[in-house]
Design an enzyme around this catalytic site. Structure first.
Site, short mmCIF file in Angstrom:
data_model
loop_
_atom_site.label_atom_id
_atom_site.label_comp_id
_atom_site.label_asym_id
_atom_site.label_seq_id
_atom_site.Cartn_x
_atom_site.Cartn_y
_atom_site.Cartn_z
N HIS A 1 -0.03 43.22 -11.53
CA HIS A 1 -0.65 44.47 -11.96
C HIS A 1 -1.91 44.78 -11.16
O HIS A 1 -2.28 45.95 -11.04
CB HIS A 1 -0.96 44.41 -13.46
CG HIS A 1 0.22 44.69 -14.32
ND1 HIS A 1 0.24 45.71 -15.25
CD2 HIS A 1 1.44 44.10 -14.39
CE1 HIS A 1 1.42 45.73 -15.85
NE2 HIS A 1 2.16 44.74 -15.35
N GLU B 1 -8.75 50.37 -14.77
CA GLU B 1 -7.33 50.00 -14.77
C GLU B 1 -6.97 49.21 -16.03
O GLU B 1 -5.93 49.42 -16.64
CB GLU B 1 -7.01 49.15 -13.54
CG GLU B 1 -7.09 49.88 -12.22
CD GLU B 1 -6.88 48.94 -11.04
OE1 GLU B 1 -6.09 47.97 -11.17
OE2 GLU B 1 -7.51 49.14 -9.99
N HIS C 1 10.37 36.87 -13.79
CA HIS C 1 10.82 36.99 -15.17
C HIS C 1 11.57 35.75 -15.64
O HIS C 1 12.13 35.74 -16.73
CB HIS C 1 11.69 38.24 -15.35
CG HIS C 1 10.92 39.51 -15.27
ND1 HIS C 1 11.50 40.75 -15.14
CD2 HIS C 1 9.57 39.74 -15.27
CE1 HIS C 1 10.57 41.68 -15.09
NE2 HIS C 1 9.39 41.10 -15.15
#
Length: 331
Positions: A73, A92, A196
């Site tokens: 991110h 952010e 993931h």
């Protein structure tokens, strides 16, 4: 007090920064990074960060995936400059897309330690890269040699998040375009999606794959999900479930960084829509199949793609600054 020394496992070496420069042209920022950047100014930096991450992981094993997600991110928005770490309205970090991020305290803890040993030397951006790298290793993944020397950004704007962030509902075309805009290939997309293999997702991240029946129960509505797996997800995320409810990204080996993620995709057990689309498209399915067959191939590929991710839009030299506090853009 002397810092505790730890024995490091074999390192996967990745040399992606040997660039041939024409005379009188400035080197790209990434080429100014090096694995030995702190060899004189703060030689224990990697050991100190690793110890900090290990201590946090021993208390909370979910911290590994949080640190890896935190790095993504940061880098995907305006480069790996630590701007996602900054607190405050309009940053952010304040954007709703980042509200579920975690692991900030690990970076801050490492920063405090490094400010004691090497004041004003190590950037928050470098600490975050090292922490994410170490998180992968702690969960069974490869240890990757990463180049260092990033400087911290002075700007953190919520307005920059949405135009750059990847959404779980993206198609392969949308994913590939977003990754390409950051200098990452379609292969990088498949490889980095392997993150993931650890961590978990909130029910809201895949709620679009289900519908609510007339009796109020949650019913699978996405044929790309294996039926039994879909029913398990529905039971974990019933109608009206709290926003805090999560489920493991990898239903088989949720705490191990391995190549099981790719086997899951081929078995139609990709949790997010952006996972499942990787096997539905011929451009990405071949890579998924290859990585599912060889963990060694996945680890070697991960090392290369991780370095590419960690060098997106870096600030070096006179750009940016070395922040004293990672949560403050000015301190």
């Amino acid at each position: 007090m002397e810092p505790k020394l730890v024995r490091l496992p074999p390192v996967i070496l990745v040399s992606t920064f040997a660039l041939l420069l024409l005379p009188f042209l400035s080197a790209p920022a990434a080429s100014q990074l090096s694995s030995g950047f702190y060899s004189s100014s703060c030689p224990e930096v990697e050991l100190l960060v690793k110890d900090t991450v290990r201590s946090a992981y021993e208390i909370d094993s979910t911290i590994a995936a949080k640190l890896l997600r935190l790095l993504f991110h940061d880098c995907i928005v305006q480069g790996c400059d630590g701007s996602v770490l900054v607190e405050g309205n309009g940053t952010e970090r304040s954007d709703p897309a980042n509200k579920s991020l975690g692991g900030f305290y690990v970076v801050e803890s490492a920063k405090r330690l490094l400010e004691f040993w090497c004041p004003g030397t190590v950037s928050c951006a470098d600490i975050l890269v090292l922490a994410a790298r170490d998180a992968v290793e702690l969960t069974g993944g490869p240890s990757v040699e990463v180049p260092l020397g990033r400087r911290d950004g002075a700007v953190s704007s919520a307005a920059s998040v949405r135009p750059n962030m990847v959404d779980t509902t993206f198609t392969v075309d949308q994913l590939a375009q977003r990754f390409s805009s950051k200098g990452l290939s379609t292969d990088d997309l498949v490889i980095l999606s392997g993150a993931h293999t650890i961590g978990s997702s909130h029910c809201t991240a895949f709620s679009d794959r289900f519908i609510q029946s007339s009796d109020g129960t949650t019913v699978p509505a996405d044929a790309s999900l294996e039926r039994n797996y879909a029913m398990q997800l529905a039971s974990k995320c019933p109608a009206g479930a709290s926003d805090s409810v999560t489920t493991s990204n990898d239903p088989v080996t949720p705490s191990l960084f391995d190549n099981q993620y790719y086997g899951n995709l081929l078995a139609k057990k990709g949790l997010l829509q952006s996972d499942s689309v990787l096997v539905a498209d011929a451009r990405t399915r071949t890579k998924v199949e290859a990585l599912s067959r060889s963990q060694d191939a996945f680890f070697a590929s991960w090392a290369t793609s991780f370095v590419k991710l960690s060098t997106i839009g870096v600030k070096t030299g006179n750009q940016g600054a070395i922040r004293l506090f990672c949560a403050s853009a000015t301190g």
